[in-house]
Structure formats: structure tokens, C-alpha cells
Design a protein around this motif. Structure first.
Motif, short mmCIF file in Angstrom:
data_model
loop_
_atom_site.label_atom_id
_atom_site.label_comp_id
_atom_site.label_asym_id
_atom_site.label_seq_id
_atom_site.Cartn_x
_atom_site.Cartn_y
_atom_site.Cartn_z
N ASP B 165 0.87 -1.18 0.00
CA ASP B 165 0.00 0.00 0.00
C ASP B 165 0.90 1.22 0.00
OD1 ASP B 165 -2.78 -1.23 0.53
OD2 ASP B 165 -1.54 -2.11 2.09
N ALA B 166 0.68 2.08 -0.95
CA ALA B 166 1.53 3.28 -1.05
C ALA B 166 0.68 4.53 -0.97
CB ALA B 166 2.31 3.25 -2.36
N GLN B 167 1.26 5.49 -0.30
CA GLN B 167 0.61 6.79 -0.19
C GLN B 167 1.53 7.80 -0.86
OE1 GLN B 167 -2.33 7.00 1.83
NE2 GLN B 167 -2.68 9.07 1.03
N PHE B 168 1.03 8.42 -1.92
CA PHE B 168 1.78 9.46 -2.62
C PHE B 168 1.06 10.78 -2.35
CE2 PHE B 168 2.17 5.55 -5.07
CZ PHE B 168 3.52 5.45 -5.30
N GLY B 169 1.44 11.51 -1.37
CA GLY B 169 0.69 12.72 -1.03
C GLY B 169 -0.73 12.35 -0.68
N ASP B 170 -1.66 12.84 -1.49
CA ASP B 170 -3.06 12.54 -1.23
C ASP B 170 -3.54 11.29 -1.97
OD1 ASP B 170 -3.24 14.76 0.38
OD2 ASP B 170 -3.82 16.07 -1.29
N ASP B 171 -2.72 10.78 -2.83
CA ASP B 171 -3.13 9.61 -3.61
C ASP B 171 -2.60 8.33 -2.96
OD1 ASP B 171 -4.32 11.24 -5.55
OD2 ASP B 171 -2.37 11.55 -6.54
N SER B 172 -3.34 7.28 -3.13
CA SER B 172 -2.89 5.99 -2.62
C SER B 172 -3.35 4.88 -3.55
CB SER B 172 -3.45 5.75 -1.22
OG SER B 172 -4.86 5.66 -1.26
N CYS B 173 -2.66 3.81 -3.46
CA CYS B 173 -3.06 2.63 -4.23
C CYS B 173 -2.41 1.41 -3.61
CB CYS B 173 -2.67 2.76 -5.71
SG CYS B 173 -0.91 2.85 -6.01
N SER B 174 -2.79 0.25 -4.08
CA SER B 174 -2.24 -0.99 -3.52
C SER B 174 -2.08 -2.04 -4.60
CB SER B 174 -3.14 -1.51 -2.39
OG SER B 174 -4.41 -1.86 -2.90
N VAL B 175 -1.18 -2.96 -4.32
CA VAL B 175 -0.90 -4.07 -5.23
C VAL B 175 -0.69 -5.31 -4.36
CG1 VAL B 175 0.79 -5.06 -6.82
CG2 VAL B 175 0.15 -2.67 -7.03
N THR B 176 -1.18 -6.43 -4.84
CA THR B 176 -0.96 -7.68 -4.13
C THR B 176 -0.30 -8.69 -5.05
OG1 THR B 176 -2.89 -7.33 -2.71
CG2 THR B 176 -2.07 -9.58 -2.89
N ALA B 177 0.68 -9.40 -4.51
CA ALA B 177 1.37 -10.45 -5.27
C ALA B 177 1.24 -11.75 -4.49
CB ALA B 177 2.84 -10.09 -5.46
N ALA B 178 1.19 -12.84 -5.20
CA ALA B 178 1.14 -14.16 -4.57
C ALA B 178 2.12 -15.08 -5.27
CB ALA B 178 -0.27 -14.73 -4.64
N PHE B 179 2.76 -15.91 -4.49
CA PHE B 179 3.64 -16.92 -5.07
C PHE B 179 3.56 -18.17 -4.21
CE2 PHE B 179 7.04 -15.97 -2.01
CZ PHE B 179 6.79 -14.63 -1.70
N THR B 180 3.81 -19.28 -4.83
CA THR B 180 3.57 -20.55 -4.15
C THR B 180 4.85 -21.36 -3.99
OG1 THR B 180 3.14 -21.70 -6.23
CG2 THR B 180 1.25 -20.69 -5.13
N VAL B 181 4.81 -22.22 -3.00
CA VAL B 181 5.76 -23.33 -2.90
C VAL B 181 4.92 -24.58 -3.14
CG1 VAL B 181 7.50 -24.49 -1.51
CG2 VAL B 181 7.01 -22.06 -1.14
N PRO B 182 5.00 -25.16 -4.31
CA PRO B 182 4.10 -26.27 -4.63
C PRO B 182 4.31 -27.47 -3.70
CG PRO B 182 5.18 -25.42 -6.60
CD PRO B 182 5.87 -24.81 -5.42
N HIS B 183 3.29 -28.27 -3.60
CA HIS B 183 3.42 -29.51 -2.84
C HIS B 183 4.49 -30.40 -3.44
CE1 HIS B 183 2.39 -33.73 -1.87
NE2 HIS B 183 2.00 -33.24 -0.71
N ASP B 184 4.49 -30.49 -4.74
CA ASP B 184 5.48 -31.29 -5.45
C ASP B 184 5.63 -30.70 -6.84
OD1 ASP B 184 3.54 -32.73 -7.33
OD2 ASP B 184 2.73 -33.21 -5.34
N MET B 185 6.51 -31.27 -7.59
CA MET B 185 6.76 -30.74 -8.93
C MET B 185 6.45 -31.78 -10.00
SD MET B 185 7.40 -27.75 -9.84
CE MET B 185 8.08 -26.16 -9.42
N ARG B 186 5.32 -32.43 -9.85
CA ARG B 186 4.90 -33.32 -10.92
C ARG B 186 4.70 -32.48 -12.18
NH1 ARG B 186 -0.22 -35.69 -8.29
NH2 ARG B 186 1.05 -35.27 -6.47
N PRO B 187 4.72 -33.10 -13.33
CA PRO B 187 4.71 -32.32 -14.58
C PRO B 187 3.58 -31.30 -14.67
CG PRO B 187 5.23 -34.60 -15.05
CD PRO B 187 4.91 -34.54 -13.58
N SER B 188 2.43 -31.62 -14.11
CA SER B 188 1.32 -30.67 -14.23
C SER B 188 1.55 -29.40 -13.43
CB SER B 188 0.03 -31.34 -13.74
OG SER B 188 0.15 -31.69 -12.38
N LYS B 189 2.53 -29.41 -12.54
CA LYS B 189 2.78 -28.23 -11.72
C LYS B 189 4.02 -27.47 -12.14
CE LYS B 189 0.43 -30.09 -7.67
NZ LYS B 189 0.51 -30.45 -6.25
N ARG B 190 4.67 -27.94 -13.17
CA ARG B 190 5.91 -27.28 -13.58
C ARG B 190 5.63 -26.06 -14.43
NH1 ARG B 190 10.49 -30.57 -12.68
NH2 ARG B 190 9.84 -32.51 -11.72
#
Lengths: 327, 190
Positions: B165-190
Motif C-alpha cells: 500500500d503506497a501513499q503518494f501525497g493525497d493519492d494511494s493505491c495498492s498491489v498484491t502479489a502471490a507466489f507458491t511453494v508447490p506440494h510437489d513438482m509433478r509435470p502438471s505443476k511445472r
């Protein structure tokens, strides 16, 4: 006719039982005598046919070349050795290992020998690949034809002419840099192959060979939903996070090995092999930050989706703290 | 540094176009194979841009930190900027402890930045979070690190999330990122 069938069935049952007995005894041998195993393990990598294995710049496939885990019974039959073959395609089988290992070279005396238990034959183990050096008691069991080494003084050699000088120097011998045992049964709710029993680190001057022994035979592939990680951390610059790490990840598609360096996952310039109860990494010391002392610890973690009995477990060696490696 | 600049450049383009993230997928090997860095960026008006640079996946699950995670707020007019970032993951038991089988390590996601003030929510919080605040002008960047680990009990693996969340003077906005640690790396998850 029916009597003949019964006789055949009885013989077959006896054969199955005897095979089972040998298999049951293997874990002891795997822990206590591995000099031959590692010798075999030094064979070049093979890419598995039955499994998806892709070589790229930082992964090494599971080797299909079998690693032999020597049974304790071998000490009772000097002319034969019994081993367990396991790889990605050949899950298990009892075989005879070759009677000779022609490329043996003299080995330095290990600084510390594996824990030996009287009567198991383990007291002859050296823990070194070319483990036929002075640590091996004369007269103890060894493969036929393995007559190199400093203690080559038995009667067969009387009158032998000195060997001519050879232009190729012998391969450097591995010597033990650290050898740590861990108690059995401290793995939590996990199978025996998540129970860390021994960490052996050897050096031939240029390369490190890191062997992990667990209490049960490592499956070539784990069950659906089951995962296991085996890692060896090398601490060089700080005490909180390791600088280098050898890591093997196991799952339902098999095992893969990784080298972690301060800049992330790095190129795995070495080999990764597993078989029986053992898993072996071999990499240049340069991949681990150089040939210099380090504090080391190893871990195994295991977990599985197994509702309603979610199980997890793992082990560390040493259980607390680290051990010192002096390559 | 080059990667960050590349991400910021992409973020600036994104800001100009008001396009939602992710925008850039740059191949990267340092976090394990088949892992890419992504830049999630948001235009915040008046040329201000907020971006998160994070991996797509962390692999292998070797408990090591991945340290190339950044939240960057770039102001166009030299206004004071307040950047607040919050990190968490979804593998906690009901009492706020890490799910069994994760490795029992500490500080799975943390602020790897001496210039930021940060706090963690209570240990009893069922979804513990780490919150960092950093002030500046021009460009404010908060660096994060996350452990590559997960419990095998959850077939979905672990998902880390980072919200900026960023505040630039009177303006603000937000960004969300997600990343995973897979259970395993079977071909369908690569």
C-alpha cells in the motif's frame, strides 16, 4: 504329479523365505559396511528410462546404476557378497556383487571408523570408497581380487616382481572428513526412511562426497501425496542460515538433487545417487565454497497428506547444533 | 539491480496504461528451476507507480530464503511516499503455529531491509502477518525474503502473499502479489 507340484511349491516357498531373510538383514549391513557400495556408486550417471528425468544445469537425475548395500551376511561368505539392488526401474532384488573391483587404489586410513558391532562383520568397514587401506584388518573379508593397498602382504604375493612404474597416478583416495551418527527412532510420525542415521562426509582433495544413511530403504518414488526432503547445510559465514546446501527432493515422481549457494540455486556440478538406505551427493569442494572447514548439519523432513491421519516427521543430525567438517 | 530497474520500467509502462499485474515474466534460475520473477504493478495516478517484484514459484522446498522480493513505490513529482507492505502465508494451524511438516523454521517471510520499520502480529493470531513501513521520496523500496518450504499435508502447497500500500501525497493505491511453494513438482505443476 501332485506330489511333484507340492515339492516345487515347497522349494519356491523356501526360496522366497530365504530371500526375505536376506532382505531383512540388509539395514544393518547398510549402516555398517559401505565401502563397496560407494565404489559401485562412483559409476557414471545413467538417465532413467522409466521416469521423467531431465538434465539441466542445476538438477541431477536419480541414477539408474544400482548402488549395492552390502549385507552383514557377507562376512560369513568371503568369496561372495550379497547386495541389494535398487534403482528407479528395478525396485529390489538380491544379487551377487562382482567378485573384484579392479580399479581400487590404496586409501588413507579413515579418521573415524563406522560404528562396529561385534559379530556383524561391520568391524571391518572403513567408510571409504577405496576402503582397503590399513584400517582393514588383515584376513578380514574383502572382495576377491582387491589386493591393492598398503596391507598387501598376504601369501599370494610372495615372489611377485615389483610392479613397473605406471605413468598414470592412482586416483586420489577419499578420506573421512566427518562422520556423525544419529539415534534410531527419533523421526516422529514418519516412516523409517525419514529417520536419519548417519552423515558421512569424505574428501579426495578436490571433491566432497556426502553420504546420508537412513533407517529404512528409500523408495525410488514416494506415494501420492507424500513428500520428503533431505538436506545437508554448510555454514561458512554466519550462524543462522547456511551458505551452501545439498538438497534432494523426493515425491511421487522420484528424486531430484539441488545445490544451493549464496546466490541461489546453482549449477549442480556433481553427481547424485541413491539406493537402499543411502543417498550420496558428490560435488567439487569449489561448489561448497572451497575446501576449508565448515560447520555442517543435516536434516530429513517428511510429510504426507494422509487424512484423517495427517502424518509428519523428520530428523536432524546432530539433533542439536552442528558438526565440524575438516576436509 | 538491473532486474529491479527492468521491473520499474515495466511498472512505469503499466502505470501509463493502467494495466493490472502481472506484466512481466522474466526467466530466473536463482529460485529453482521453472521459476520466474513477476512484476505486479499498478499505476497510481499522476505518474506514480507501485510495483511488487516476486517469484512465480519457489522451488525446491529446501527451507532456504529467496531474497529477491521487492515492493517499490516510485513517485513522479517528488512527493513524500509512505510504503506499507504486509506479508503472510497460508500454512498455519488454528493456533497460529506453522503447519506440521513445514520444517519448524522461524521467520518464513520477513523484511530484509534495514531501512524499514516492521512488526509481526501476535503469535496467537491464526494468520500471523509481518508488516513493514518505509518512508521516503522519489523511490521507496522495501526488500523481503521468503522461505522455500511447505508442509506436505496440504496438496495445494503454500501460498505466500505480499500486499503493498503506497501513499503518494493525497493519492494511494495498492498491489498484491502471490507466489507458491508447490506440494510437489509433478509435470502438471511445472
Amino acid at each position: 504329479m501332485s506330489r511333484r507340484i507340492c515339492r516345487i511349491a515347497a522349494v519356491a516357498a523356501l526360496a522366497v523365505l530365504s530371500t526375505g531373510c536376506v532382505t531383512q538383514s540388509l539395514p544393518e549391513g547398510a549402516l555398517e559396511d559401505r565401502s563397496e557400495d560407494l565404489g559401485v556408486a562412483a559409476a557414471p550417471l545413467h538417465v532413467g528410462e522409466a521416469r521423467r528425468v531431465v538434465l539441466d544445469d542445476h538438477r541431477a537425475p536419480v541414477q539408474r546404476q544400482p548402488i549395492r548395500v552390502t549385507a552383514a551376511e557377507a562376512s560369513e561368505a568371503p568369496s561372495e557378497r550379497v547386495g541389494l539392488v535398487r534403482d528407479a526401474s528395478d525396485r529390489r532384488g538380491v544379487v551377487e556383487t562382482p567378485a573384484s573391483e579392479p580399479d581400487k587404489a590404496p586409501a588413507a586410513t579413515p579418521e573415524r571408523r563406522p560404528r562396529a558391532e561385534p559379530g556383524t562383520g561391520a568391524e571391518r568397514g572403513t567408510g571409504s570408497e577405496q576402503g582397503t587401506g590399513s584400517a582393514t584388518p588383515r584376513g578380514a573379508n574383502r572382495p576377491r581380487g582387491d589386493r591393492s593397498g598398503a596391507d598387501r602382504t598376504d601369501g599370494d604375493d610372495k615372489g611377485a616382481q615389483p610392479a613397473p612404474a605406471t605413468p598414470t597416478p592412482p586416483a586420489p583416495a577419499y578420506r573421512t572428513a566427518a562422520d556423525v551418527s544419529d539415534p534410531e527412532g527419533d523421526r516422529g510420525r514418519a516412516p523409517a526412511y525419514a529417520d536419519l542415521r548417519r552423515v558421512l562426509i569424505e574428501s579426495d582433495g578436490a571433491n566432497a562426497r556426502v553420504s546420508i544413511v537412513v533407517a529404512g530403504r528409500l523408495p525410488a518414488t514416494l506415494a501420492e501425496g507424500e513428500v520428503q526432503g533431505i538436506g545437508v547445510d554448510f555454514y561458512r559465514t554466519n550462524d543462522r542460515e547456511s551458505d551452501y546446501q545439498l538438497f534432494a527432493d523426493g515425491g511421487s515422481t522420484g528424486w531430484e538433487a539441488y545445490l544451493h549457494t549464496p546466490s541461489g540455486i546453482g549449477r549442480f556440478e556433481g553427481s547424485f545417487r541413491m539406493g537402499g538406505q543411502m543417498l550420496v551427493f558428490e560435488v567439487p569442494w569449489s561448489s561448497l565454497g572451497g575446501r576449508k572447514a565448515a560447520d555442517v548439519s543435516a536434516f530429513v523432513d517428511w510429510s504426507a497428506q494422509d487424512r484423517p491421519f495427517n502424518r509428519t516427521g523428520g530428523d536432524r543430525a546432530p539433533d542439536q547444533g552442528r558438526f565440524r567438517v575438516l576436509p | 539491480m538491473t532486474r529491479v530497474l527492468t521491473g520499474l520500467l515495466a511498472a512505469a509502462v503499466a502505470g501509463a496504461l493502467f494495466v493490472a499485474a502481472p506484466l512481466v515474466a522474466a526467466p530466473k534460475g536463482a529460485a529453482g528451476y521453472n521459476t520466474s520473477d513477476l512484476t505486479y504493478a499498478e499505476g497510481c495516478g499522476d505518474g506514480n507507480v507501485l510495483a511488487i517484484n516476486a517469484p512465480e514459484k519457489l522451488w525446491p522446498p529446501n527451507h532456504k530464503y529467496y531474497e529477491d522480493i521487492h515492493a517499490v513505490a516510485t513517485g513522479a513529482e517528488g512527493e513524500a511516499i509512505t510504503l506499507t507492505t504486509t506479508g503472510w502465508h497460508d500454512q498455519y494451524a488454528e493456533d497460529g503455529t506453522e503447519l506440521n511438516g513445514s520444517g519448524n523454521t522461524t521467520r518464513d517471510i520477513y523484511v530484509d531491509d534495514h531501512e524499514a520499520d516492521w512488526i509481526t502480529t501476535d503469535d496467537d493470531d491464526p494468520d500471523p502477518q509481518v508488516i513493514a513501513v518505509e518512508h521516503g521520496t522519489g523511490e521507496v523500496q522495501t526488500d523481503w525474503a521468503a522461505r522455500a518450504e511447505r508442509s506436505g499435508r496440504d496438496m495445494e502447497g503454500r501460498t505466500y502473499q505480499l500486499r503493498a500500500d503506497a501513499q503518494f501525497g493525497d493519492d494511494s493505491c495498492s498491489v498484491t502479489a502471490a507466489f507458491t511453494v508447490p506440494h510437489d513438482m509433478r509435470p502438471s505443476k511445472r
